[in-house]
Design a protein around this motif. Structure first.
Motif, PDB file in Angstrom:
ATOM      1  N   PHE A 178       0.808  -1.213   0.000  1.00  0.00           N
ATOM      2  CA  PHE A 178       0.000   0.000   0.000  1.00  0.00           C
ATOM      3  C   PHE A 178       0.841   1.262   0.000  1.00  0.00           C
ATOM      4  O   PHE A 178       1.862   1.346   0.657  1.00  0.00           O
ATOM      5  N   ASN A 179       0.362   2.242  -0.714  1.00  0.00           N
ATOM      6  CA  ASN A 179       0.943   3.574  -0.739  1.00  0.00           C
ATOM      7  C   ASN A 179       0.126   4.419   0.234  1.00  0.00           C
ATOM      8  O   ASN A 179      -1.104   4.383   0.201  1.00  0.00           O
ATOM      9  N   VAL A 180       0.784   5.180   1.099  1.00  0.00           N
ATOM     10  CA  VAL A 180       0.069   6.000   2.081  1.00  0.00           C
ATOM     11  C   VAL A 180       0.264   7.498   1.834  1.00  0.00           C
ATOM     12  O   VAL A 180       0.008   8.314   2.720  1.00  0.00           O
ATOM     13  N   ASP A 181       0.699   7.863   0.635  1.00  0.00           N
ATOM     14  CA  ASP A 181       0.860   9.275   0.307  1.00  0.00           C
ATOM     15  C   ASP A 181      -0.496   9.974   0.369  1.00  0.00           C
ATOM     16  O   ASP A 181      -1.509   9.438  -0.095  1.00  0.00           O
ATOM     17  N   LEU A 182      -0.493  11.176   0.932  1.00  0.00           N
ATOM     18  CA  LEU A 182      -1.719  11.957   1.028  1.00  0.00           C
ATOM     19  C   LEU A 182      -1.727  13.030  -0.051  1.00  0.00           C
ATOM     20  O   LEU A 182      -0.699  13.655  -0.306  1.00  0.00           O
TER      21      LEU A 182
END
Length: 100
Positions: free
Chosen positions: A76-80
């Motif tokens: 998973f990518n957690v960039d906002l």
């Protein structure tokens, strides 16, 4: 992956396989999945809720505790997003309880 007794288990390299075979080596947005899969859920959050709360709710709902951080970081990518012009959550009325 299958046993003669009919039991099944994930192979040791299931995270790598999921990344390469299902996600084509591109981690998926935890925020996008959280927003979609939790779209009908209610949340009790102190303070002003934001996108990181949605990611944490996704982790809890889909069983990614702190000890699964390595697996979570691979898949998973957690960039906002930085250019969002909307509120992530809408305030709800208190739940109605019926007296029986």
């Amino acid at each position: 992956m299958g046993r003669s007794t009919g039991e099944y288990f994930l192979p040791r390299d299931h995270v790598g396989r999921a990344l390469s075979e299902l996600l084509y080596d591109v981690p998926v947005s935890a925020l996008a999945l959280g927003a979609y899969f939790l779209r009908n859920d209610g949340f009790i959050i102190a303070g002003t809720p934001g996108p990181s709360d949605l990611i944490e709710a996704f982790r809890l709902r889909f069983d990614y505790p702190d000890d699964a951080q390595e697996e979570f970081a691979i898949l998973f990518n957690v960039d906002l997003p930085t250019n969002v012009d909307f509120d992530w959550f809408a305030q709800s009325d208190p739940p109605v309880t019926l007296n029986s």
